[in-house]
Design an enzyme around this catalytic site. Structure first.
Site, short mmCIF file in Angstrom:
data_model
loop_
_atom_site.label_atom_id
_atom_site.label_comp_id
_atom_site.label_asym_id
_atom_site.label_seq_id
_atom_site.Cartn_x
_atom_site.Cartn_y
_atom_site.Cartn_z
N GLU A 1 44.63 47.54 33.78
CA GLU A 1 43.78 47.98 32.66
C GLU A 1 44.45 49.10 31.87
OE1 GLU A 1 39.25 47.30 34.06
OE2 GLU A 1 40.52 48.26 35.58
N GLU B 1 39.63 42.52 41.56
CA GLU B 1 38.45 43.22 42.09
C GLU B 1 37.42 42.26 42.69
OE1 GLU B 1 40.02 46.06 38.90
OE2 GLU B 1 39.92 43.90 39.24
#
Length: 260
Positions: A112, A133
């Protein structure tokens, strides 16, 4: 200045940020403190005209957060997330071109972080990038659900996040996430040279182009068009605009200053 989890220097007008938080460059509170101070310096007038982010941890660009502490996550840890969002928003909005030299695995928050940069390069042996995740029963939480679809489209972004799928450097380039792939031993110098070339351009105009694009993506077409008109009025009167036009008309190479 002394930093605990990163190194910072300027090379030929390129601000080079080297993450150094072994073993995997976890993006914790200390990183946010260090990087905020660095961004303050970068935003100072004349400090730099482009940014390169890389890592000195073998095998890892960054894997975001340490997984262990997440088992006992509390409100204090959750409440630091707005600071992480603010940092990535600030990085994305820098009025300078930004480059990520991904020289190792970039997973979760590390991926990210790279997505908040304008351009991304990988080495052929850099490992993989992605947001795994969901495999921990979690979701991305540092802007990945918003930035990744803007780059690869809704379907590809959902596939990556829902499956927790990581991409190889070749797959990342094919998907448009990575601009180019270099031999691992050449990655830093090639990424730096790309940033150097950007730094020699009309960086004030680059910053305004970024502002227009971000406004359109976040607020819609009409808002983006209004920003385009506003920034054109600002930019046309700058030294670099006058220099670029004159250089074109006289057949010479422009010498941009990167400021108004």
């Amino acid at each position: 200045m002394n930093y605990r989890v990163l190194e910072y220097g300027v090379i030929d007008d390129v601000a080079v940020i080297t993450m150094n938080n072994p073993p995997v460059n976890a993006l914790g509170i200390q990183f946010l403190e260090d990087i905020t101070t660095v961004l303050d310096q970068i935003e100072s007038p004349g400090a730099a005209r482009a940014v390169l982010i890389t890592s000195s941890c073998p095998g890892f660009f960054s894997t975001g957060d340490d997984v262990g502490p997440l088992k006992d996550i509390d409100d204090e840890m959750i409440n630091m997330l707005p600071a992480a969002h603010a940092f990535l928003d600030r990085l994305e909005a820098l009025p300078l071109p930004t480059v990520a030299g991904i020289n190792g695995h970039a997973l979760g928050g590390g991926f990210e972080l790279a997505l908040a940069c304008d351009f991304r390069f990988m080495g052929r042996d850099s490992g993989s990038i992605g947001m795994p995740e969901v495999r921990l029963g979690m979701i991305p939480v540092m802007g990945g659900t918003q930035r990744l679809p803007q780059i690869v489209g809704r379907a590809k972004a959902l596939e990556m996040m829902i499956k927790g799928r990581a991409l190889t450097p070749g797959e990342a380039k094919e998907s448009g996430i990575v601009t180019d792939i270099f031999p691992q031993e050449e990655l830093f110098e090639r990424s730096l040279e790309y940033a150097r070339r950007l730094a020699r351009q009309a960086t004030m105009a680059i910053g305004r182009i970024k502002r227009c694009v971000m406004t359109g993506l976040k607020d819609g077409f009409d808002a983006g068009m209004a920003m385009e008109f506003q920034t054109f009025r600002e930019n046309i009167r700058t030294h670099d605009a006058r220099e670029g036009i004159d250089a074109f008309l006289t057949g010479r190479r422009p010498e941009f200053r990167g400021r108004d």
